[in-house]
Design an enzyme around this catalytic site. Structure first.
Site, PDB file in Angstrom:
ATOM      1  N   GLU A   1       3.206   4.861   6.049  1.00  0.00           N
ATOM      2  CA  GLU A   1       3.905   5.749   5.090  1.00  0.00           C
ATOM      3  C   GLU A   1       3.053   6.954   4.721  1.00  0.00           C
ATOM      4  OE1 GLU A   1       2.291   3.108   4.254  1.00  0.00           O
ATOM      5  OE2 GLU A   1       1.299   3.449   2.330  1.00  0.00           O
TER       6      GLU A   1
ATOM      7  N   HIS B   1      -1.434   2.106   7.031  1.00  0.00           N
ATOM      8  CA  HIS B   1      -0.457   2.686   6.097  1.00  0.00           C
ATOM      9  C   HIS B   1       0.385   3.748   6.802  1.00  0.00           C
ATOM     10  CE1 HIS B   1      -1.479   0.993   2.117  1.00  0.00           C
ATOM     11  NE2 HIS B   1      -2.698   0.865   2.602  1.00  0.00           N
TER      12      HIS B   1
ATOM     13  N   CYS C   1      -0.243  -3.249   4.895  1.00  0.00           N
ATOM     14  CA  CYS C   1      -1.589  -3.468   4.334  1.00  0.00           C
ATOM     15  C   CYS C   1      -1.627  -4.796   3.549  1.00  0.00           C
ATOM     16  CB  CYS C   1      -2.038  -2.269   3.509  1.00  0.00           C
ATOM     17  SG  CYS C   1      -3.831  -2.260   3.266  1.00  0.00           S
TER      18      CYS C   1
END
Ligand code: MN
Length: 237
Positions: A213, A211, A107
């Site tokens: 994660e 994202h 990001c």
């Protein structure tokens, strides 16, 4: 030997506080690496010394980047910036690129990576692009993949995700405008916004605009991004 991954942390000058989301730490650890959280330090020499001792750099998500770093005046749509955070991450990115240390940008991280290597950004997608746009600041749960991306054949990203189309989450109002020299665009959304860049001259210098994660629990294939990154870092040992 496990690879040590420098994870740069966020900074709030107002609160006098460093911060990092646990999901990044978890993903580095799950991929077999050792996360080392790195705050902005006063002395650039100390920071360089610290970076010489790590095997990879992960640049996480966060605030906007000061447009002075790509030669622009701030536009009305620019969000909050933290000069010391920018300085830390631009230094870490340039160090990693110069040493060919594996670097993954997520990001804000892909934006920092691009600017560090000489590219530019949209300071604010919606005021700087015309026509029908995809919603890049999703209102759905943070992990949920809301928009599609098209992935370049034979790219690192295609190798990692094993597909040429995917869906990703989206929490950004800035984006890569001009990719840095030596970087190619390897994923775009339907409105042409750049979602992934990869260096053509480094062992692993890659940034994604989404994202992963936050996605791994529901989209386990996203974990391969961290696994490949950490594996490349292990090879630095
Ligand atoms: Mn997006």
């Amino acid at each position: 030997m496990k690879a040590v991954i420098a994870l740069t942390c966020g900074y709030s000058s107002e609160e006098g506080r460093y911060y990092v989301r646990e999901a990044y730490v978890r993903c580095i650890e799950a991929a077999g690496g050792i996360p080392l959280v790195v705050p902005p330090l006063q002395d650039e020499g100390v920071l360089q010394e610290l970076l010489r001792s790590v095997d990879g750099v992960l640049l996480p998500g966060g605030l906007d980047i000061d447009p002075i770093h790509f030669g622009e005046e701030p536009m009305e749509g620019l969000g909050r910036i933290e000069p010391h955070w920018d300085r830390l991450e631009l230094l870490a990115a340039r160090f990693a690129l110069a040493a060919d240390l594996p670097i993954l940008g997520i990001c804000r991280g892909v934006q920092v990576l691009n600017v560090a290597a000489g590219g530019s950004l949209y300071q604010d997608i919606s005021s700087q692009t015309k026509g029908q746009r995809v919603q890049h600041s999703q209102k759905a749960p943070r992990w949920y993949a809301t928009h599609g991306i098209k992935i370049e054949p034979s790219s690192l990203l295609e190798e990692m995700l094993g597909t040429q189309t995917a869906r990703v989450n989206s929490h950004h109002h800035q984006a890569v405008k001009t990719p840095a020299p030596g970087f190619k665009v390897t994923a775009t959304s339907a409105d042409g916004i750049i979602e992934c860049i990869e260096s053509e001259n480094h062992r692993f210098a890659c940034g994604v605009q989404w994202h992963p994660e936050l996605m791994v629990e529901y989209y386990p294939e996203q974990m391969e991004i961290f696994r490949r990154f950490v594996r490349c870092a292990e090879e630095m040992k």
